[in-house]
Design an enzyme around this catalytic site. Sequence first.
Site, short mmCIF file in Angstrom:
data_model
loop_
_atom_site.label_atom_id
_atom_site.label_comp_id
_atom_site.label_asym_id
_atom_site.label_seq_id
_atom_site.Cartn_x
_atom_site.Cartn_y
_atom_site.Cartn_z
N LYS A 126 47.26 -1.09 -6.56
CA LYS A 126 46.30 -2.04 -5.97
C LYS A 126 45.61 -2.88 -7.04
O LYS A 126 45.00 -2.35 -7.97
CB LYS A 126 45.25 -1.25 -5.18
CG LYS A 126 44.24 -2.09 -4.43
CD LYS A 126 43.34 -1.16 -3.60
CE LYS A 126 42.36 -1.89 -2.72
NZ LYS A 126 41.57 -0.97 -1.88
N GLU A 138 46.38 3.47 3.56
CA GLU A 138 46.05 3.69 2.14
C GLU A 138 45.58 5.15 1.96
O GLU A 138 44.95 5.71 2.87
CB GLU A 138 44.90 2.71 1.83
CG GLU A 138 44.32 2.70 0.45
CD GLU A 138 43.13 1.69 0.36
OE1 GLU A 138 42.72 1.13 1.40
OE2 GLU A 138 42.63 1.49 -0.74
N CYS A 171 45.02 -2.99 1.19
CA CYS A 171 43.68 -3.21 1.72
C CYS A 171 43.00 -4.47 1.18
O CYS A 171 43.40 -5.57 1.51
CB CYS A 171 42.83 -1.96 1.52
SG CYS A 171 41.51 -1.85 2.75
#
Length: 265
Positions: free
Chosen positions: A111, A40, A145
């Site tokens: 995200k 990321e 993540c």
Amino acid sequence: MKYKVGVCQFEPKLFDIDYNLTRMKKLLEPVNADLIVLPELVASGYLFKNKEELKKMSESPEDGHTAKLFKKLAKEKNTSYIVGFAEKADEKFFNSAMLVNPNGNIFIYRKIQLFFEEKKWFEPGDTGFKIFKAKGGIRVGLMICFDWIFPECARTLALKGAQIIAHPSNLVLPWCQQAMITRSIENRVFSITANRTGTEINADKELTFTGMSQIINPKGEMIKRLNEVEESVYIAEIDPEEANDKKATVYNDVLADRRTEMYEL
Ligand code: ACM
């Protein structure tokens, strides 16, 4: 079908874009694979202390420095890359990942489940979960993540047909690597978690990232887990079609046997 997938783990330096791009290039140029996943926010680093810092580090998904480097590498190496970056969209910022294909096509995921202070600088992702075709037509789902802690993210990608879940990460909590084994088992998909290493300090903030990037198969078997500190690229040969079989036993299909009427969501 034989398909070479890779995971690239390294230690980006906070706000040192030139160093980070050069380091990734050096790690990736000698390696041959069909698809490689990176962490990321690879060019910027992670630990922002305000929105101004993020603004300076954010970039366009079409012609920012990350897109430029990976378009070039994808063409030269005939490889699909999945890589996290700080996306600038007008005056909004997203914690995003791009899939860059050898033909130059780029697909973006923003995200959805922001972690901790990310909520102060980034907008929550609005792309939803989509399946993109990587090199060879392989169906890849992207999550980033902290999306790991919501099983709905991986489940949605699996229901939409992902064979591989590509998971760029900057992990600081100790649970994700074990949890992603379960995400692979419960959805019978490959998962590739690319994490970073090292410690970042910015003013009074400090974070240490846990490394241990890994490749897991649809039975939950660990093909590879890197250690906590190494900077390296690991390549494994897989058959993505193994993820098309959702049967845990001849009687149990992990997707078709869901009894959604009983879940009362
Ligand atoms: C994280 O979502 N970067 C922990």
